[in-house]
Structure formats: structure tokens, C-alpha cells
Design an enzyme around this catalytic site. Structure first.
Site, short mmCIF file in Angstrom:
data_model
loop_
_atom_site.label_atom_id
_atom_site.label_comp_id
_atom_site.label_asym_id
_atom_site.label_seq_id
_atom_site.Cartn_x
_atom_site.Cartn_y
_atom_site.Cartn_z
N HIS A 178 -2.51 0.63 6.99
CA HIS A 178 -2.77 0.84 5.57
C HIS A 178 -2.45 2.29 5.20
O HIS A 178 -2.46 3.17 6.07
CB HIS A 178 -4.24 0.53 5.26
CG HIS A 178 -4.57 0.47 3.81
ND1 HIS A 178 -3.94 -0.38 2.93
CD2 HIS A 178 -5.48 1.16 3.08
CE1 HIS A 178 -4.45 -0.21 1.72
NE2 HIS A 178 -5.39 0.72 1.79
N CYS A 224 0.80 -1.22 0.00
CA CYS A 224 0.00 0.00 0.00
C CYS A 224 0.84 1.28 0.00
O CYS A 224 0.48 2.24 -0.68
CB CYS A 224 -0.99 0.00 1.16
SG CYS A 224 -0.25 -0.13 2.80
N ASP A 241 -8.19 5.13 -2.89
CA ASP A 241 -7.31 4.04 -2.46
C ASP A 241 -6.77 3.32 -3.69
O ASP A 241 -7.42 2.42 -4.23
CB ASP A 241 -8.06 3.07 -1.56
CG ASP A 241 -7.12 2.10 -0.86
OD1 ASP A 241 -5.99 1.91 -1.34
OD2 ASP A 241 -7.53 1.53 0.16
#
Length: 180
Positions: free
Chosen positions: A91, A47, A107
Site C-alpha cells: 500500500h 493507492c 491516506d
């Protein structure tokens, strides 16, 4: 050129179609031009790679962007009725500034490995397209029960502070006729 929302969508579409791979063991990137090496070379990362590279792309396209770090998901403990949030739930994602909307969450990892968002880290590593985590196995259910007992112990015994002691004393005294 494209308005800002179109630039955001174009970058996400490029990531989705670009043969990128989600992994916790990406190759080491060079000290210089890391974003280029990731986006046009290795195309393998987690991520933080996707968030930082996407923010870079947005800024280069004239869209204000920032990387945000936090936690995503967790595991519901049915034995205790609470959410367990572990370090593996950490994250990173991006927020872009869109006129008239303010900061909007994007995202980019979800475009590459939607399972990271919908099913959690362990499932995403083996099944990046998963829509939900598998049900807990028997051993996992036992571990959840143990965690629930440890949480109760920490709450009622280890955390037995002055206010809780007074509350218990008040309840006991009320049950035996009250205070003198």
C-alpha cells in the site's frame, strides 16, 4: 488562506466528492502531466495514484508531503496464530508535515475506497465501502490450515539449524539422566 490542516482536509473532501474510483486496471496515463490527467480526467486508479497525486496537491498548496510505501493489513491465520502478509497487502499513503505535530499520516485512498483500509484489497475491489472482510469460505479455511502446516514445517524441519539441534539434544539428555 487556510492553515495547513485545513488545506489537507479540503483536498481530502475534494477527493471524497470527486467521483473517483478505485481500480487495479486504470487507463494508461500520458507521459506528461500525469497528475492532471488522473485528477481531472480518468479519476480511476489505485493507492499509488492517490498517494502521488495527493502529495503533489499538498506540495502545490505549500504543505510539505512525502509518499510512503509499505503494507496494510494481512490475514490472520487462526490455525497458526500468525498474520499472513502478501504482496497484495502492499500500500502507499502520504505523510504531511504539520507545524507542532511533525509528520502526520494521511491516506487519500481511504477517502475514495474506505474498504481498501478496513476490509483489504479483494473486498475493496468488489465493495469499496465495506467495513470488514467477509468470513473465510470453507475452501479458504482449508488453505489457512495448509499454510499453518507449511509454516510449522519450515520452522521446525527446514529451519532445523545448529541452535535448535543443541536445544533438542539438551532436552533429550536432561530426560535420560543428563550429560556425563
Amino acid at each position: 488562506g487556510l492553515p495547513a490542516p485545513g488545506r489537507v482536509e479540503a483536498a481530502l473532501a475534494w477527493l471524497r466528492a470527486g467521483d473517483f474510483r478505485y481500480t487495479l486496471t486504470p487507463p494508461t496515463l500520458p507521459g506528461r502531466d500525469r497528475v492532471d490527467a488522473f485528477l481531472f480526467g480518468s479519476r480511476a486508479g489505485f493507492c499509488e495514484h492517490y498517494a502521488s497525486s495527493f502529495a503533489f496537491l499538498m506540495r502545490a498548496a505549500g504543505v510539505p508531503a512525502r509518499v510512503v510505501g509499505g503494507y496494510l493489513g494481512g490475514e490472520l491465520n487462526p490455525s497458526g496464530g500468525y498474520l499472513i502478509v502478501r504482496q497484495q497487502d502492499a500500500h502507499a499513503w502520504v505523510e504531511v508535515w504539520l507545524e507542532g505535530q511533525g509528520w502526520v499520516r494521511v491516506d487519500p485512498t481511504a477517502g475514495v475506497a474506505p474498504g481498501r483500509v478496513t476490509a483489504g484489497l479483494p473486498t475493496a475491489l468488489s465493495r469499496p465501502e465495506a467495513e470488514a472482510p467477509p468470513p473465510p469460505a470453507a475452501l479458504d479455511r482449508v488453505a489457512l490450515r495448509v499454510d499453518a502446516w507449511q509454516t510449522r514445517w519450515n520452522s521446525w524441519v527446514a529451519g532445523y539449524d545448529g541452535p535448535r539441534q543443541r536445544d533438542l539434544l539438551d532436552r533429550v539428555e536432561a530426560g535420560v539422566g543428563g550429560r556425563p
